[in-house]
Design an enzyme around this catalytic site. Structure first.
Site, PDB file in Angstrom:
ATOM      1  N   GLY A  42       0.794  -1.226   0.000  1.00 13.28           N
ATOM      2  CA  GLY A  42       0.000   0.000   0.000  1.00 13.28           C
ATOM      3  C   GLY A  42       0.825   1.274   0.000  1.00 13.28           C
ATOM      4  O   GLY A  42       0.302   2.358   0.266  1.00 13.28           O
ATOM      5  N   SER A 111      12.536  -0.504  -0.460  1.00 10.86           N
ATOM      6  CA  SER A 111      13.725  -0.275   0.396  1.00 10.86           C
ATOM      7  C   SER A 111      13.849  -1.371   1.457  1.00 10.86           C
ATOM      8  O   SER A 111      13.682  -1.106   2.640  1.00 10.86           O
ATOM      9  CB  SER A 111      13.702   1.124   1.024  1.00 10.86           C
ATOM     10  OG  SER A 111      12.422   1.545   1.417  1.00 10.86           O
TER      11      SER A 111
HETATM   12  N1  LIG Z   1      12.355  -8.767  -7.878  1.00 10.60           N
HETATM   13  C1  LIG Z   1      11.528  -7.787  -7.498  1.00 10.60           C
HETATM   14  N2  LIG Z   1      11.344  -7.522  -6.179  1.00 10.60           N
HETATM   15  C2  LIG Z   1      10.526  -6.518  -5.800  1.00 10.60           C
HETATM   16  N3  LIG Z   1       9.841  -5.714  -6.666  1.00 10.60           N
HETATM   17  C3  LIG Z   1      10.001  -5.938  -7.981  1.00 10.60           C
HETATM   18  C4  LIG Z   1      10.838  -6.979  -8.458  1.00 10.60           C
HETATM   19  N4  LIG Z   1      10.794  -6.971  -9.811  1.00 10.60           N
HETATM   20  C5  LIG Z   1       9.966  -5.979 -10.190  1.00 10.60           C
HETATM   21  N5  LIG Z   1       9.498  -5.340  -9.099  1.00 10.60           N
HETATM   22  C6  LIG Z   1       8.642  -4.135  -9.178  1.00 10.60           C
HETATM   23  O1  LIG Z   1       9.487  -3.067  -8.772  1.00 10.60           O
HETATM   24  C7  LIG Z   1       8.897  -2.291  -7.759  1.00 10.60           C
HETATM   25  C8  LIG Z   1       9.860  -2.040  -6.603  1.00 10.60           C
HETATM   26  O2  LIG Z   1      10.816  -1.094  -6.941  1.00 10.60           O
HETATM   27  P1  LIG Z   1      11.602  -0.355  -5.793  1.00 10.60           P
HETATM   28  O3  LIG Z   1      12.491   0.626  -6.476  1.00 10.60           O
HETATM   29  O4  LIG Z   1      10.657   0.189  -4.796  1.00 10.60           O
HETATM   30  O5  LIG Z   1      12.457  -1.552  -5.138  1.00 10.60           O
HETATM   31  S1  LIG Z   1      13.701  -1.482  -4.154  1.00 10.60           S
HETATM   32  O6  LIG Z   1      13.439  -0.436  -3.136  1.00 10.60           O
HETATM   33  O7  LIG Z   1      14.894  -1.150  -4.939  1.00 10.60           O
HETATM   34  O8  LIG Z   1      13.820  -2.817  -3.558  1.00 10.60           O
HETATM   35  C9  LIG Z   1       7.715  -3.070  -7.236  1.00 10.60           C
HETATM   36  O9  LIG Z   1       6.701  -2.095  -7.065  1.00 10.60           O
HETATM   37  P2  LIG Z   1       5.702  -2.072  -5.796  1.00 10.60           P
HETATM   38  O10 LIG Z   1       4.783  -3.233  -5.997  1.00 10.60           O
HETATM   39  O11 LIG Z   1       5.018  -0.745  -5.944  1.00 10.60           O
HETATM   40  O12 LIG Z   1       6.507  -2.159  -4.528  1.00 10.60           O
HETATM   41  C10 LIG Z   1       7.412  -4.087  -8.320  1.00 10.60           C
HETATM   42  O13 LIG Z   1       6.382  -3.598  -9.151  1.00 10.60           O
HETATM   43  N1  LIG Z   2      -5.514   0.651   2.782  1.00 12.59           N
HETATM   44  C1  LIG Z   2      -5.899  -0.155   1.796  1.00 12.59           C
HETATM   45  N2  LIG Z   2      -7.064  -0.821   1.862  1.00 12.59           N
HETATM   46  C2  LIG Z   2      -7.423  -1.641   0.849  1.00 12.59           C
HETATM   47  N3  LIG Z   2      -6.702  -1.859  -0.263  1.00 12.59           N
HETATM   48  C3  LIG Z   2      -5.554  -1.215  -0.368  1.00 12.59           C
HETATM   49  C4  LIG Z   2      -5.072  -0.327   0.651  1.00 12.59           C
HETATM   50  N4  LIG Z   2      -3.887   0.164   0.259  1.00 12.59           N
HETATM   51  C5  LIG Z   2      -3.614  -0.377  -0.949  1.00 12.59           C
HETATM   52  N5  LIG Z   2      -4.621  -1.203  -1.326  1.00 12.59           N
HETATM   53  C6  LIG Z   2      -4.663  -1.953  -2.584  1.00 12.59           C
HETATM   54  O1  LIG Z   2      -3.547  -2.856  -2.584  1.00 12.59           O
HETATM   55  C7  LIG Z   2      -2.961  -2.915  -3.870  1.00 12.59           C
HETATM   56  C8  LIG Z   2      -1.485  -2.548  -3.765  1.00 12.59           C
HETATM   57  O2  LIG Z   2      -1.386  -1.208  -3.333  1.00 12.59           O
HETATM   58  P1  LIG Z   2      -0.176  -0.279  -3.776  1.00 12.59           P
HETATM   59  O3  LIG Z   2      -0.399   1.050  -3.164  1.00 12.59           O
HETATM   60  O4  LIG Z   2       0.011  -0.334  -5.251  1.00 12.59           O
HETATM   61  O5  LIG Z   2       1.050  -1.030  -3.057  1.00 12.59           O
HETATM   62  P2  LIG Z   2       2.612  -0.875  -3.260  1.00 12.59           P
HETATM   63  O6  LIG Z   2       2.866   0.503  -3.801  1.00 12.59           O
HETATM   64  O7  LIG Z   2       3.188  -1.071  -1.888  1.00 12.59           O
HETATM   65  O8  LIG Z   2       3.010  -1.955  -4.214  1.00 12.59           O
HETATM   66  C9  LIG Z   2      -3.755  -1.958  -4.769  1.00 12.59           C
HETATM   67  O9  LIG Z   2      -4.676  -2.714  -5.513  1.00 12.59           O
HETATM   68  C10 LIG Z   2      -4.449  -1.045  -3.784  1.00 12.59           C
HETATM   69  O10 LIG Z   2      -5.685  -0.568  -4.277  1.00 12.59           O
END
Ligand SMILES: Nc1ncnc2c1ncn2[C@@H]1O[C@H](COP(=O)(O)OS(=O)(=O)O)[C@@H](OP(=O)(O)O)[C@H]1O
Ligand SMILES: Nc1ncnc2c1ncn2[C@@H]1O[C@H](COP(=O)(O)OP(=O)(O)O)[C@@H](O)[C@H]1O
Length: 213
Positions: A42, A111
């Site tokens: 989230g 991170s």
């Molecule tokens: N191997 C792997 N592990 C984790 N995440 C992955 C990976 N490959 C692609 N992704 C996608 O990249 C997003 C995370 O990028 P970040 O720059 O936040 O990662 S990090 O802080 O450098 O670990 C992450 O986005 P979020 O889901 O929004 O967290 C993923 O969409």
């Molecule tokens: N507080 C919340 N309650 C319900 N669903 C949520 C909440 N926060 C995020 N989500 C849902 O969870 C999914 C991942 O959220 P997102 O913000 O993209 O996570 P992240 O950036 O950590 O990958 C999305 O589909 C979003 O709508």
């Protein structure tokens, strides 16, 4: 000896208009809200809700989202440990510039490693200010919930072995030992995005970041 590859013989340039002037102009104090947590926890949802809430209050913020930065500034980086470390270092440096510009910078990245998060905190600390400039928000959303959301289908691919080194599956996530705000489920329910944003805004307000005396 060649210094072509090193930043040597460089000097810090001061400018007449400084951070304090910019803060007065904006009537807010520059700082960094650093959101850490698993993929799907989230982070982006909170970052956007927080930015919107601050905007409504007339406060200038900017979101640095890990996913988005990997389309440009960090497009040369992958997900192995040293790439993630460099990703976090660069975002920390950019966040520091935004905070210096007087903005409330919202950095939203997995991170996953404590060492790099701590390094960012140290980089953003300033002996001249009692108040810290980095405020860590830990999205403490259980892996099972993140995986069940699987908004991008990446957990499914990771479980199938089609993505290697996915955080929480076969790459570590080290929860913060110290964070200013922890967002977690209450009675098995995640707080609504506006409520999460409200919690952070209240914190910033109490700490005095939303006005200049
Ligand atoms: N191997 C792997 N592990 C984790 N995440 C992955 C990976 N490959 C692609 N992704 C996608 O990249 C997003 C995370 O990028 P970040 O720059 O936040 O990662 S990090 O802080 O450098 O670990 C992450 O986005 P979020 O889901 O929004 O967290 C993923 O969409
Ligand atoms: N507080 C919340 N309650 C319900 N669903 C949520 C909440 N926060 C995020 N989500 C849902 O969870 C999914 C991942 O959220 P997102 O913000 O993209 O996570 P992240 O950036 O950590 O990958 C999305 O589909 C979003 O709508």
């Amino acid at each position: 000896m060649s210094t072509l590859n090193n930043s040597t013989n460089v000097f810090w340039q001061e400018c007449q208009v400084g951070k304090v002037d910019r803060q007065k102009l904006l009537n807010q104090k520059g700082c960094v809200v650093w959101i850490t947590g698993l993929s799907g926890s989230g982070k982006s949802t909170l970052a956007c809700a927080l930015s919107r809430e601050l905007h409504c209050r007339g406060k200038l913020s900017y979101v640095l989202d890990g996913d988005n930065l990997r389309h440009g500034l960090n497009k040369d980086l992958g997900f192995k440990a040293e790439d993630r470390a460099e990703n976090i270092r660069r975002v920390g440096e950019v966040a520091k510039l935004f905070a210096d510009a007087g903005l409330i910078c919202i950095a939203s990245l997995i991170s996953p490693y404590r060492k790099e998060r701590d390094a960012c905190r140290a980089m953003l600390s300033d002996a001249n200010f009692i108040e810290a400039r980095l405020h860590m928000v830990f999205m403490n959303t259980p892996l099972e919930l993140c995986e069940s959301r699987d908004a991008k289908g990446l957990y499914k691919l990771a479980r199938a072995g089609k993505i290697k080194g996915f955080t929480g599956i076969d790459d570590p996530y080290e929860p913060p030992e110290k964070c200013e705000i922890e967002i977690e489920q209450e009675n098995g329910v995640c707080p609504m995005p506006a409520a999460m944003a409200g919690q952070v805004v209240s914190y910033l307000e109490v700490k005095g970041f939303l006005q200049v005396q």
